[in-house]
Write a protein that holds these residues in place. Structure first.
Motif, short mmCIF file in Angstrom:
data_model
loop_
_atom_site.label_atom_id
_atom_site.label_comp_id
_atom_site.label_asym_id
_atom_site.label_seq_id
_atom_site.Cartn_x
_atom_site.Cartn_y
_atom_site.Cartn_z
N ARG A 141 48.88 25.35 8.87
CA ARG A 141 48.52 26.29 8.26
C ARG A 141 48.65 26.46 6.65
O ARG A 141 49.84 26.21 6.20
CB ARG A 141 48.85 27.86 8.73
N PHE A 142 47.81 26.54 5.64
CA PHE A 142 48.04 26.15 4.41
C PHE A 142 47.52 27.40 3.62
O PHE A 142 46.34 27.71 3.79
CB PHE A 142 47.37 24.79 3.98
N SER A 143 48.21 27.67 2.70
CA SER A 143 47.81 28.76 1.58
C SER A 143 46.61 28.29 0.93
O SER A 143 46.15 27.17 0.73
CB SER A 143 49.04 29.38 0.76
N SER A 144 45.87 29.21 0.22
CA SER A 144 44.75 29.10 -0.86
C SER A 144 45.23 28.08 -1.75
O SER A 144 44.09 27.15 -2.22
CB SER A 144 44.50 30.68 -1.29
N VAL A 145 46.54 28.01 -2.48
CA VAL A 145 46.52 27.39 -3.44
C VAL A 145 46.87 26.06 -3.33
O VAL A 145 46.59 24.95 -4.14
CB VAL A 145 47.86 27.63 -4.04
N LYS A 146 46.89 25.54 -1.93
CA LYS A 146 46.92 23.87 -1.28
C LYS A 146 45.53 23.77 -1.33
O LYS A 146 44.61 23.97 -0.76
CB LYS A 146 47.53 24.06 -0.03
N THR A 147 45.32 22.58 -2.15
CA THR A 147 44.20 22.05 -2.48
C THR A 147 43.68 21.20 -1.36
O THR A 147 44.35 20.39 -0.60
CB THR A 147 43.97 21.24 -3.75
N PRO A 148 42.33 21.02 -0.97
CA PRO A 148 41.96 20.34 -0.08
C PRO A 148 42.32 18.72 -0.16
O PRO A 148 42.91 18.12 0.96
CB PRO A 148 40.30 20.22 -0.02
N GLU A 149 42.59 18.20 -1.25
CA GLU A 149 43.00 16.79 -1.34
C GLU A 149 44.28 16.68 -1.01
O GLU A 149 44.59 15.53 -0.55
CB GLU A 149 42.73 16.53 -3.07
N SER A 150 45.14 17.70 -1.29
CA SER A 150 46.48 17.52 -0.91
C SER A 150 46.72 17.41 0.47
O SER A 150 47.90 17.11 1.11
CB SER A 150 47.27 18.60 -1.56
N LEU A 151 45.84 17.79 1.52
CA LEU A 151 45.82 17.89 2.80
C LEU A 151 45.27 16.29 3.44
O LEU A 151 45.63 16.28 4.62
CB LEU A 151 44.91 18.84 3.49
N GLU A 152 45.04 15.50 2.55
CA GLU A 152 44.55 14.18 2.88
C GLU A 152 45.49 13.43 3.77
O GLU A 152 45.24 12.86 4.69
CB GLU A 152 44.11 13.46 1.72
N PRO A 153 46.98 13.55 3.17
CA PRO A 153 47.82 12.80 4.18
C PRO A 153 47.87 13.15 5.72
O PRO A 153 48.09 12.63 6.58
CB PRO A 153 49.28 12.75 3.32
N GLU A 154 47.96 14.59 5.70
CA GLU A 154 47.74 15.20 7.00
C GLU A 154 46.67 14.79 7.99
O GLU A 154 46.84 14.45 9.09
CB GLU A 154 48.20 16.69 6.74
#
Length: 159
Positions: A141-154
């Motif tokens: 679960r990720f907050s609004s400030v977490k960009t889509p690009e930053s989720l790529e490794p996950e």
């Protein structure tokens, strides 16, 4: 609700979208809005979708007007906005509530599986993200400030 795959929210045309079809896929669910400071995240979400959809990523947007009334349009207007302004090709569902008495069953399920910061259960703002693995388990679960690009490794790890 016993399983992620039992959920059947309504798509933008009002037809059931059976989550059973998502078995074996990685799913990113986002509550979206067209008039929010985070709205440009649509671009990053679409880029992720295009990059990984052939490997099993599905992104699903749930429009919500509960945060400063930043999603005032009809379902048709929202879909048109997403397509025209960001080339969105991933599924956009019918507008829902993510908090309160009328919370959509999808969000009841997601929030029951993964609380936010300091155990907060509610959705704090537009573009909060939930990541679901190939087995239907809510793994992030990720907050609004977490960009889509930053989720790529996950996402890469789960695919």
């Amino acid at each position: 609700m016993s399983s992620f795959y039992d959920l059947k929210p309504l798509d933008k045309t009002g037809q059931p979208y059976d989550f059973a079809q998502l078995k074996g896929k990685v799913v990113l669910i986002v509550n979206v809005a067209s008039k929010c400071g985070f709205t440009p995240q649509y671009k990053g979400l679409e880029e992720l979708y295009q990059k990984y959809r052939d490997r099993g990523l599905v992104i699903i947007g749930f429009p919500c007007n509960q945060f400063a009334k930043q999603e005032p349009g009809t379902d048709e207007e929202i879909a048109s906005f997403c397509s025209l302004n960001y080339g969105v090709d991933f599924p956009i569902m019918k507008k829902i509530d993510v908090n309160g008495d009328n919370t959509d069953p999808v969000y009841k399920f997601l929030k029951s599986k993964k609380s936010g910061l300091l155990g907060f259960k509610g959705i704090k703002w537009n573009f909060e993200k939930f990541l679901v693995d190939k087995n239907g388990e809510v793994v992030g679960r990720f907050s609004s400030v977490k960009t889509p690009e930053s989720l790529e490794p996950e996402i890469e790890k789960l695919l």
